[in-house]
Design an enzyme around this catalytic site. Sequence first.
Site, PDB file in Angstrom:
ATOM      1  N   TRP A  89      -0.333  -8.370  -9.860  1.00 18.01           N
ATOM      2  CA  TRP A  89      -0.314  -7.166 -10.861  1.00 18.01           C
ATOM      3  C   TRP A  89       1.009  -7.121 -11.363  1.00 18.01           C
ATOM      4  CZ3 TRP A  89      -4.590  -5.042 -11.681  1.00 18.01           C
ATOM      5  CH2 TRP A  89      -5.687  -5.149 -10.913  1.00 18.01           C
ATOM      6  N   ILE A  90       1.393  -8.296 -12.044  1.00 13.97           N
ATOM      7  CA  ILE A  90       2.617  -8.370 -12.736  1.00 13.97           C
ATOM      8  C   ILE A  90       2.615  -7.926 -14.196  1.00 13.97           C
ATOM      9  CG2 ILE A  90       4.800  -9.313 -12.666  1.00 13.97           C
ATOM     10  CD1 ILE A  90       4.115  -8.644 -10.254  1.00 13.97           C
TER      11      ILE A  90
ATOM     12  N   GLU B 164       4.715   1.414  -8.807  1.00 12.49           N
ATOM     13  CA  GLU B 164       5.830   2.271  -8.726  1.00 12.49           C
ATOM     14  C   GLU B 164       5.898   3.119  -7.636  1.00 12.49           C
ATOM     15  OE1 GLU B 164       8.655   1.415 -10.432  1.00 12.49           O
ATOM     16  OE2 GLU B 164       8.332   0.612 -12.338  1.00 12.49           O
TER      17      GLU B 164
ATOM     18  N   PHE C  30       5.783   6.458   7.551  1.00 20.52           N
ATOM     19  CA  PHE C  30       5.319   5.298   6.864  1.00 20.52           C
ATOM     20  C   PHE C  30       4.639   4.498   7.836  1.00 20.52           C
ATOM     21  CE2 PHE C  30       8.912   6.250   4.066  1.00 20.52           C
ATOM     22  CZ  PHE C  30       8.215   6.379   2.797  1.00 20.52           C
TER      23      PHE C  30
HETATM   24  P1  TGC Z   1      13.898   1.958   3.563  1.00 19.08           P
HETATM   25  O1  TGC Z   1      14.342   1.617   4.986  1.00 19.08           O
HETATM   26  O2  TGC Z   1      13.403   3.297   3.578  1.00 19.08           O
HETATM   27  O3  TGC Z   1      14.835   1.457   2.681  1.00 19.08           O
HETATM   28  C1  TGC Z   1      15.585   0.356   2.533  1.00 19.08           C
HETATM   29  C2  TGC Z   1      16.899   0.506   1.955  1.00 19.08           C
HETATM   30  O4  TGC Z   1      16.867   0.642   0.621  1.00 19.08           O
HETATM   31  C3  TGC Z   1      17.345   1.849   0.383  1.00 19.08           C
HETATM   32  N1  TGC Z   1      16.272   2.506  -0.715  1.00 19.08           N
HETATM   33  C4  TGC Z   1      16.569   2.797  -1.887  1.00 19.08           C
HETATM   34  N2  TGC Z   1      17.575   2.177  -2.759  1.00 19.08           N
HETATM   35  C5  TGC Z   1      17.375   2.756  -3.955  1.00 19.08           C
HETATM   36  N3  TGC Z   1      16.163   3.211  -4.718  1.00 19.08           N
HETATM   37  C6  TGC Z   1      15.212   3.480  -3.881  1.00 19.08           C
HETATM   38  N4  TGC Z   1      14.347   3.892  -4.327  1.00 19.08           N
HETATM   39  C7  TGC Z   1      15.375   3.505  -2.157  1.00 19.08           C
HETATM   40  N5  TGC Z   1      14.469   3.419  -1.212  1.00 19.08           N
HETATM   41  C8  TGC Z   1      15.151   3.089  -0.300  1.00 19.08           C
HETATM   42  C9  TGC Z   1      17.506   2.580   1.554  1.00 19.08           C
HETATM   43  O5  TGC Z   1      18.338   3.726   1.667  1.00 19.08           O
HETATM   44  C10 TGC Z   1      17.624   1.491   2.674  1.00 19.08           C
HETATM   45  O6  TGC Z   1      19.035   1.192   2.532  1.00 19.08           O
HETATM   46  P2  TGC Z   1      19.848   0.641   3.746  1.00 19.08           P
HETATM   47  O7  TGC Z   1      21.369   0.624   3.271  1.00 19.08           O
HETATM   48  O8  TGC Z   1      19.907   1.997   4.772  1.00 19.08           O
HETATM   49  O9  TGC Z   1      19.110  -0.504   4.278  1.00 19.08           O
HETATM   50  O10 TGC Z   1      12.581   0.918   3.259  1.00 19.08           O
HETATM   51  P3  TGC Z   1      11.261   0.931   3.717  1.00 19.08           P
HETATM   52  O11 TGC Z   1      10.834  -0.528   4.077  1.00 19.08           O
HETATM   53  O12 TGC Z   1      10.958   1.927   4.774  1.00 19.08           O
HETATM   54  O13 TGC Z   1      10.278   1.076   2.481  1.00 19.08           O
HETATM   55  C11 TGC Z   1      10.407   2.653   1.873  1.00 19.08           C
HETATM   56  C12 TGC Z   1       9.544   2.544   1.055  1.00 19.08           C
HETATM   57  C13 TGC Z   1       7.955   2.487   1.318  1.00 19.08           C
HETATM   58  C14 TGC Z   1       9.626   4.014   0.142  1.00 19.08           C
HETATM   59  C15 TGC Z   1       9.586   1.469  -0.143  1.00 19.08           C
HETATM   60  O14 TGC Z   1       9.375   0.356   0.330  1.00 19.08           O
HETATM   61  C16 TGC Z   1       8.858   1.656  -1.540  1.00 19.08           C
HETATM   62  O15 TGC Z   1       9.215   2.351  -2.106  1.00 19.08           O
HETATM   63  N6  TGC Z   1       7.436   1.184  -1.524  1.00 19.08           N
HETATM   64  C17 TGC Z   1       6.663   1.264  -2.723  1.00 19.08           C
HETATM   65  C18 TGC Z   1       6.803  -0.115  -3.523  1.00 19.08           C
HETATM   66  C19 TGC Z   1       6.763   0.062  -4.976  1.00 19.08           C
HETATM   67  O16 TGC Z   1       6.936   1.197  -5.403  1.00 19.08           O
HETATM   68  N7  TGC Z   1       6.206  -1.215  -5.537  1.00 19.08           N
HETATM   69  C20 TGC Z   1       6.391  -1.112  -6.991  1.00 19.08           C
HETATM   70  C21 TGC Z   1       6.338  -2.629  -7.595  1.00 19.08           C
HETATM   71  S1  TGC Z   1       6.955  -2.795  -9.295  1.00 19.08           S
HETATM   72  C22 TGC Z   1       5.895  -1.864 -10.085  1.00 19.08           C
HETATM   73  O17 TGC Z   1       5.076  -1.351  -9.819  1.00 19.08           O
HETATM   74  C23 TGC Z   1       6.211  -1.978 -11.671  1.00 19.08           C
HETATM   75  S2  TGC Z   1       4.848  -1.185 -12.746  1.00 19.08           S
HETATM   76  C24 TGC Z   1       5.548  -1.610 -14.033  1.00 19.08           C
HETATM   77  C25 TGC Z   1       5.164  -1.159 -15.247  1.00 19.08           C
HETATM   78  O18 TGC Z   1       4.120  -1.556 -15.746  1.00 19.08           O
HETATM   79  O19 TGC Z   1       5.313   0.311 -15.658  1.00 19.08           O
HETATM   80  P1  FAD Z   2      -1.550  -0.737  -1.082  1.00 17.53           P
HETATM   81  O1  FAD Z   2      -0.136  -0.770  -0.756  1.00 17.53           O
HETATM   82  O2  FAD Z   2      -2.716  -1.744  -0.320  1.00 17.53           O
HETATM   83  O3  FAD Z   2      -2.229   0.862  -0.925  1.00 17.53           O
HETATM   84  C1  FAD Z   2      -3.563   1.008  -0.559  1.00 17.53           C
HETATM   85  C2  FAD Z   2      -3.659   2.458  -0.206  1.00 17.53           C
HETATM   86  O4  FAD Z   2      -2.980   2.782   0.827  1.00 17.53           O
HETATM   87  C3  FAD Z   2      -2.865   3.202  -1.603  1.00 17.53           C
HETATM   88  O5  FAD Z   2      -3.730   4.574  -1.629  1.00 17.53           O
HETATM   89  C4  FAD Z   2      -1.717   3.815  -0.637  1.00 17.53           C
HETATM   90  O6  FAD Z   2      -1.157   4.976  -1.233  1.00 17.53           O
HETATM   91  C5  FAD Z   2      -2.106   3.930   0.760  1.00 17.53           C
HETATM   92  N1  FAD Z   2      -0.773   3.524   1.680  1.00 17.53           N
HETATM   93  C6  FAD Z   2      -0.329   2.396   1.601  1.00 17.53           C
HETATM   94  N2  FAD Z   2       0.677   2.678   2.898  1.00 17.53           N
HETATM   95  C7  FAD Z   2       0.407   4.015   3.139  1.00 17.53           C
HETATM   96  C8  FAD Z   2       1.061   4.568   4.231  1.00 17.53           C
HETATM   97  N3  FAD Z   2       2.105   4.337   4.836  1.00 17.53           N
HETATM   98  N4  FAD Z   2       0.962   6.042   4.149  1.00 17.53           N
HETATM   99  C9  FAD Z   2      -0.306   6.665   3.553  1.00 17.53           C
HETATM  100  N5  FAD Z   2      -0.839   5.899   2.683  1.00 17.53           N
HETATM  101  C10 FAD Z   2      -0.592   4.672   2.494  1.00 17.53           C
HETATM  102  N6  FAD Z   2       4.055  -4.742  -9.420  1.00 17.53           N
HETATM  103  C11 FAD Z   2       5.081  -5.170  -9.357  1.00 17.53           C
HETATM  104  O7  FAD Z   2       5.946  -5.971  -8.816  1.00 17.53           O
HETATM  105  N7  FAD Z   2       5.346  -5.477 -10.742  1.00 17.53           N
HETATM  106  C12 FAD Z   2       4.680  -4.893 -11.864  1.00 17.53           C
HETATM  107  O8  FAD Z   2       5.067  -5.272 -12.914  1.00 17.53           O
HETATM  108  C13 FAD Z   2       3.543  -4.153 -11.498  1.00 17.53           C
HETATM  109  N8  FAD Z   2       2.752  -3.527 -12.559  1.00 17.53           N
HETATM  110  C14 FAD Z   2       1.676  -3.255 -12.284  1.00 17.53           C
HETATM  111  C15 FAD Z   2       0.686  -2.927 -13.247  1.00 17.53           C
HETATM  112  C16 FAD Z   2      -0.425  -2.423 -13.036  1.00 17.53           C
HETATM  113  C17 FAD Z   2      -1.506  -2.058 -14.025  1.00 17.53           C
HETATM  114  C18 FAD Z   2      -1.001  -1.906 -11.658  1.00 17.53           C
HETATM  115  C19 FAD Z   2      -2.021  -1.312 -11.403  1.00 17.53           C
HETATM  116  C20 FAD Z   2       0.042  -2.528 -10.548  1.00 17.53           C
HETATM  117  C21 FAD Z   2       1.085  -3.094 -10.760  1.00 17.53           C
HETATM  118  N9  FAD Z   2       2.114  -3.474  -9.849  1.00 17.53           N
HETATM  119  C22 FAD Z   2       3.104  -4.081 -10.025  1.00 17.53           C
HETATM  120  C23 FAD Z   2       1.646  -3.344  -8.489  1.00 17.53           C
HETATM  121  C24 FAD Z   2       1.984  -1.969  -7.995  1.00 17.53           C
HETATM  122  O9  FAD Z   2       3.461  -1.299  -7.831  1.00 17.53           O
HETATM  123  C25 FAD Z   2       1.176  -1.744  -6.576  1.00 17.53           C
HETATM  124  O10 FAD Z   2      -0.319  -1.861  -6.907  1.00 17.53           O
HETATM  125  C26 FAD Z   2       1.368  -0.602  -5.877  1.00 17.53           C
HETATM  126  O11 FAD Z   2       2.909  -0.541  -5.290  1.00 17.53           O
HETATM  127  C27 FAD Z   2       0.748  -0.220  -4.689  1.00 17.53           C
HETATM  128  O12 FAD Z   2       0.440  -1.425  -3.819  1.00 17.53           O
HETATM  129  P2  FAD Z   2      -0.945  -1.827  -3.587  1.00 17.53           P
HETATM  130  O13 FAD Z   2      -1.924  -2.048  -4.704  1.00 17.53           O
HETATM  131  O14 FAD Z   2      -1.016  -3.338  -2.888  1.00 17.53           O
HETATM  132  O15 FAD Z   2      -1.592  -0.746  -2.571  1.00 17.53           O
END
Ligand code: TGC
Ligand code: FAD
Length: 386
Positions: free
Chosen positions: A163-164, A365, A385
């Site tokens: 999903w990048i 995100e 979490f």
């Molecule tokens: P946790 O123990 O809470 O944190 C680990 C360390 O990281 C620090 N931290 C942060 N630092 C900067 N910004 C943040 N948002 C931060 N959140 C946490 C934290 O303080 C800690 O530091 P330290 O020094 O204590 O070690 O970590 P966790 O494993 O429990 O995870 C927390 C959680 C679930 C919130 C995190 O994993 C998370 O945000 N998960 C969501 C993943 C996500 O958002 N993926 C996105 C992929 S990229 C994408 O979707 C691009 S879309 C692009 C587009 O098309 O626009």
């Molecule tokens: P999962 O993590 O498998 O979650 C499935 C469901 O379970 C969700 O409803 C979630 O909220 C819920 N869930 C998970 N854990 C918990 C919890 N602890 N408590 C309660 N509910 C929970 N990623 C990148 O790295 N780079 C990119 O450029 C990028 N671009 C994207 C573009 C598109 C169009 C899309 C759709 C996604 C993209 N992503 C990218 C990925 C995106 O960041 C992930 O889809 C997102 O972080 C959720 O991960 P997942 O899809 O694996 O869902």
Amino acid sequence: MLHDLLQIDELLENEEKIARDSVTAFVSNEVLPVITDAYEKGYFPLEFISKAADLGLLGMTLPQQYGGSEASAVSYGLACQELERGDSGLRSFVSVQSSLCMYPIYAYGSEEQKQRFLPAMAGGKLIGSFGLTEPDVGSDPSNMRTTAKKVDGGWCLNGAKMWITNAPFADLAIVWARTEEGIRGFIVEKEFAGFERNEIHNKMSLRASSTGELVFEDCFVPDANYLPGSEVGLRAPLGCLTQARYGIAWGAIGAAMACYDIAVEYTKERVQFNKPVASFQLVQSDLADMLTEITKAQFVNLRLGRLKEQGKASPIMVSMAKRNACREALAITRKARNLLGANGISLEYHVIRHMNNLESVFTYEGTDNIHTLVLGKYITGFSAFS
Ligand code: TGC
Ligand code: FAD
């Protein structure tokens, strides 16, 4: 145009309004005429890249020495808002290039890496993608499976990212992988042996954005492409997400603003029961809710932007703004979809495109649930979490 009932415009600096208006004009003149075709056929209009670069939108908050425009956080937010008024895919492109690729090179890269990559990326000559999510790992990146093993002169990467955004046409990918010391970042260039990209098809959301998979099979990454500042582990990719989520909070409201404008215009012109549908109380109730939620979200975003400019914004604040904007924007686009009746499902009226796009924006995100738990942990002190 959106009713600026609370005169938010007065809170903006002149240069911020100028920056915003240049993006508004770009979107009106060059994006809206082609976006329906791109969405219907499912491609990212590559001609947007040089236009976005010419407008200074790629890495716009970075220092000029690296090709940036040193724009304020609010200017960047307003640019995201206006880009997403056009299409979430276009804002996604700019977010990924600026916040998820240029930012990590700027924040965690060596001086040599900054000089080599950032000016070319600001000019749109090199395009990036950001690989954190994997086929089996999304919300919990701490469990990533992709590995990087130290070898002579570099690193050997194995695994996959899923999903990048931008992956199919990007020149490089910022890839996060597990090493013996923890999670680290790498700049993987498209020519590297053992690195493949595959496009993801059949998306019904963000169709005017290109999304793909990254695959690493014994992919050799030289030491020169290792991000030395990523030694803070998971904090490094999460720090990039904080930058991108900030822009998304503004962007999602841009999509909502577009749908509000379309709904107001449509309901004033559409006549049923011998009256404009805008004259019915239930329709006005929806429009009043839409304007109120957009205005509230704009204030949240603006306040957050000002705090960011003062170095006072925290990831939790960003989670609140991203969650609020995505929830409300999705609700607003659904309301608009309903107010347009059958025309609401036609691409001709844009609303269904924004609504479907926001399904992705709501999820990527950090999903709504994840940001809820970030706030829950902040409020209670308990992590829910796992
Ligand atoms: P946790 O123990 O809470 O944190 C680990 C360390 O990281 C620090 N931290 C942060 N630092 C900067 N910004 C943040 N948002 C931060 N959140 C946490 C934290 O303080 C800690 O530091 P330290 O020094 O204590 O070690 O970590 P966790 O494993 O429990 O995870 C927390 C959680 C679930 C919130 C995190 O994993 C998370 O945000 N998960 C969501 C993943 C996500 O958002 N993926 C996105 C992929 S990229 C994408 O979707 C691009 S879309 C692009 C587009 O098309 O626009
Ligand atoms: P999962 O993590 O498998 O979650 C499935 C469901 O379970 C969700 O409803 C979630 O909220 C819920 N869930 C998970 N854990 C918990 C919890 N602890 N408590 C309660 N509910 C929970 N990623 C990148 O790295 N780079 C990119 O450029 C990028 N671009 C994207 C573009 C598109 C169009 C899309 C759709 C996604 C993209 N992503 C990218 C990925 C995106 O960041 C992930 O889809 C997102 O972080 C959720 O991960 P997942 O899809 O694996 O869902």
